[in-house]
Design an enzyme around this catalytic site. Structure first.
Site, PDB file in Angstrom:
ATOM      1  N   HIS A  37       0.706  -1.032  -0.016  1.00  0.00           N
ATOM      2  CA  HIS A  37      -0.237  -0.175  -0.101  1.00  0.00           C
ATOM      3  C   HIS A  37       0.795   1.174   0.035  1.00  0.00           C
ATOM      4  O   HIS A  37       1.871   1.225   0.663  1.00  0.00           O
ATOM      5  CB  HIS A  37      -0.786   0.297   1.301  1.00  0.00           C
ATOM      6  CG  HIS A  37      -1.748  -0.740   1.495  1.00  0.00           C
ATOM      7  ND1 HIS A  37      -1.581  -2.180   1.992  1.00  0.00           N
ATOM      8  CD2 HIS A  37      -3.180  -0.878   1.475  1.00  0.00           C
ATOM      9  CE1 HIS A  37      -2.576  -2.712   2.391  1.00  0.00           C
ATOM     10  NE2 HIS A  37      -3.623  -2.132   2.034  1.00  0.00           N
ATOM     11  N   ASP A  76       2.282   2.022   3.539  1.00  0.00           N
ATOM     12  CA  ASP A  76       3.114   1.197   4.118  1.00  0.00           C
ATOM     13  C   ASP A  76       4.494   1.340   3.729  1.00  0.00           C
ATOM     14  O   ASP A  76       5.267   0.998   4.726  1.00  0.00           O
ATOM     15  CB  ASP A  76       2.906  -0.429   3.579  1.00  0.00           C
ATOM     16  CG  ASP A  76       1.518  -0.956   3.281  1.00  0.00           C
ATOM     17  OD1 ASP A  76       0.652  -0.520   4.140  1.00  0.00           O
ATOM     18  OD2 ASP A  76       1.421  -2.053   2.247  1.00  0.00           O
ATOM     19  N   GLU A 101     -11.122  -6.458  -4.508  1.00  0.00           N
ATOM     20  CA  GLU A 101     -10.877  -7.697  -3.511  1.00  0.00           C
ATOM     21  C   GLU A 101     -12.226  -7.408  -2.429  1.00  0.00           C
ATOM     22  O   GLU A 101     -12.372  -6.545  -1.697  1.00  0.00           O
ATOM     23  CB  GLU A 101      -9.667  -7.284  -2.759  1.00  0.00           C
ATOM     24  CG  GLU A 101      -9.648  -8.268  -1.554  1.00  0.00           C
ATOM     25  CD  GLU A 101      -8.147  -7.981  -0.749  1.00  0.00           C
ATOM     26  OE1 GLU A 101      -7.277  -7.597  -1.411  1.00  0.00           O
ATOM     27  OE2 GLU A 101      -8.417  -8.460   0.369  1.00  0.00           O
ATOM     28  N   GLU A 136      -9.650 -13.055  -1.291  1.00  0.00           N
ATOM     29  CA  GLU A 136      -8.874 -13.578  -0.243  1.00  0.00           C
ATOM     30  C   GLU A 136      -9.561 -14.505   0.512  1.00  0.00           C
ATOM     31  O   GLU A 136     -10.977 -14.516   0.864  1.00  0.00           O
ATOM     32  CB  GLU A 136      -8.679 -12.295   0.741  1.00  0.00           C
ATOM     33  CG  GLU A 136      -8.182 -12.681   1.947  1.00  0.00           C
ATOM     34  CD  GLU A 136      -7.821 -11.622   2.772  1.00  0.00           C
ATOM     35  OE1 GLU A 136      -7.183 -10.467   2.362  1.00  0.00           O
ATOM     36  OE2 GLU A 136      -7.882 -11.663   4.132  1.00  0.00           O
ATOM     37  N   ASP A 193     -11.238 -11.190  11.055  1.00  0.00           N
ATOM     38  CA  ASP A 193      -9.980 -11.249   9.702  1.00  0.00           C
ATOM     39  C   ASP A 193      -8.662 -11.520  10.471  1.00  0.00           C
ATOM     40  O   ASP A 193      -7.885 -10.511  10.715  1.00  0.00           O
ATOM     41  CB  ASP A 193     -10.147  -9.916   8.954  1.00  0.00           C
ATOM     42  CG  ASP A 193      -9.430  -9.972   7.757  1.00  0.00           C
ATOM     43  OD1 ASP A 193      -9.001 -11.073   7.249  1.00  0.00           O
ATOM     44  OD2 ASP A 193      -8.990  -8.830   7.081  1.00  0.00           O
TER      45      ASP A 193
END
Ligand code: XLS
Ligand code: CA
Ligand code: CA
Length: 435
Positions: A101, A104, A232, A268, A307
């Site tokens: 990202h 990040d 996603e 995912e 998650d």
């Protein structure tokens, strides 16, 4: 250049009899399986946010994981050093790709222009590291969920000012992804969803979301980005109801707004299970409609309803996933370990072990699935189960060339259907033979 993992050398394939935890027992990168190397089938990627920014913090306590190379500052030097560490790690591991990202890899500045400048500097460093190591970018994305400005969403924010800000940030992140040669660009919904019906105009938010995605698709063409744009799905977290609920919802949404040619899906595992599906369910539904572009390979925990982003060590699950990938002839973008070591796994060794274990699990899945295909097991029984549609009245139903009147007449002659067993237990036994 400094070495950050001096005790660890390049991870090698040693085969299933090896007792060495720092070796692959199943992932043999150049081994050919059904015409392609394992490396090509699996296209493994390391997720920068978990492995290099994750601290192990949870809602009950701060981080437990401290990395000696990270001084905790928001300086460009620290950001660049983390990248040095990451590229040494990825190279030693032997994963061909990484994912990030924008926020990040680079700290956010005090204005958009400053954030852009910092990002440019860090991306320039990443580009040098990619060149020096041969590690490639699988996909890039923008973090449109951490900064408080996005608390009510990004492109679904009730405030158009925030929408515009999100657009500016994505524009830049797409440019950075292009600069680094990314094979994909991901839109995970972040805070695109809602918490309360009482303050939400759902239809307007969805219209705005679609417009945002259309602008991104246009910008992709404008800058000549050849990668695949991906959405996603995730049903909840951080908002109560995320708009990109699951694969089927996203495919329906894309078609509703005429965007189905512009985007594919990044499935995912942990998000599929949060939606009440199995990992293979969302893979299969997107694959069968030609929309499975990439995979975030992780798993949740059957006892925890959130998650957890764990490394998937379940060979059976990986076998089913790879069977779907084999069936569609490969994964266009790749297989990203969107997974983090547990908050209790605080050693540097754990970073390596988690990835080695994840890579070996999916390599076993690939080998198992290929054996099932080669033995004609996989698909064979399913084909047989639907064989009544291959000819006669069934073929007419499938071709859409019959009608209720004709079917009634046909049944009046044919009588009661015979009971056909689903034989689930038999097939579960068969799967056990391969896993
Ligand atoms: C969060 C998502 C996220 C995306 C990229 O749940 O998995 O990490 O993959 O923004
Ligand atoms: Ca993910
Ligand atoms: Ca997740």
């Amino acid at each position: 250049m400094a070495e950050y993992f001096p005790g660890i050398s390049k991870i090698k394939y040693e085969g299933p009899d090896s007792k060495n935890f720092f070796a692959f027992k199943h992932y043999d990168a150049d081994k050919k399986i059904m015409g392609k190397t394992m490396k090509e089938w699996l296209k493994f990627s390391v997720a920068y946010w978990h492995t290099f920014r994750g601290t192990g913090s949870d809602p009950f306590g701060p981080g437990t994981i401290k990395r000696p190379w990270d001084d905790g500052s928001a300086s460009v030097e620290n950001a660049n050093k983390r990248l040095d560490v990451a590229f040494e790690f990825i190279t030693k591991l032997g994963a061909p790709y990484w994912c990030f990202h924008d926020r990040d890899i680079a700290p956010e500045g005090s204005s958009l222009i400053e954030s852009h400048k910092i990002l440019d500097a860090v991306v320039a460093h990443a580009k040098e590291l990619q060149k020096a190591t041969g590690v490639k970018l699988l996909w890039g994305t923008a973090n449109l969920f951490s900064n408080p400005r996005f608390m009510n969403g990004a492109s679904t924010n009730p405030d158009s000012h925030v929408f515009a800000y999100a657009a500016a940030q994505v524009k830049k992140a797409m440019e950075c992804t292009l600069e680094l040669g990314g094979e994909g660009y991901v839109f995970w919904g972040g805070r695109e969803g809602y918490q309360s019906f009482l303050n939400t105009n759902m239809k307007r938010e969805l219209d705005h979301f679609a417009n945002f995605l259309r602008m991104a698709a246009d910008y992709k063409k404008e800058i000549g980005f050849k990668g695949i744009m991906l959405i996603e799905p995730k049903p909840k977290e951080p908002t109560k109801h995320q708009y990109d609920f699951d694969a089927a919802t996203v495919m329906g949404f894309l078609r509703t707004y005429g965007l189905e040619k512009e985007y594919q899906l990044n499935i995912e595992a942990n998000h599929a299970t949060l939606a009440g599906h199995a990992f293979e369910h969302d893979l299969e539904i997107s694959s069968r409609y030609g929309m499975l572009g990439s995979i975030d390979a992780n798993t949740g925990d059957p006892q925890l309803g959130w998650d957890t982003d764990q490394f998937n060590m379940d060979v059976k699950s990986a076998t089913l996933a790879m069977a779907i990938v084999l069936n569609q002839g490969g994964i266009p973008v790749g297989l990203n370990f969107d997974a983090k070591v547990r908050r209790e796994s605080t050693d540097i060794d754990d970073m390596f072990l988690a990835h080695i274990g994840g890579m070996d699990t999916f390599a076993r899945g690939l080998v198992n699935a290929s054996k099932m295909v080669e033995d004609g097991v996989l698909g064979g029984w399913i084909k047989n189960r639907y064989s009544s549609y291959d000819s006669g009245i069934g073929a007419k139903i499938e071709a859409g060339t019959t009608n209720f009147k004709e079917l009634e007449k046909w049944v009046l002659e044919a009588g009661e259907p015979k009971q056909l067993s689903g034989q689930q237990e038999k097939y579960e036994m068969l799967l056990n033979e391969y896993t």
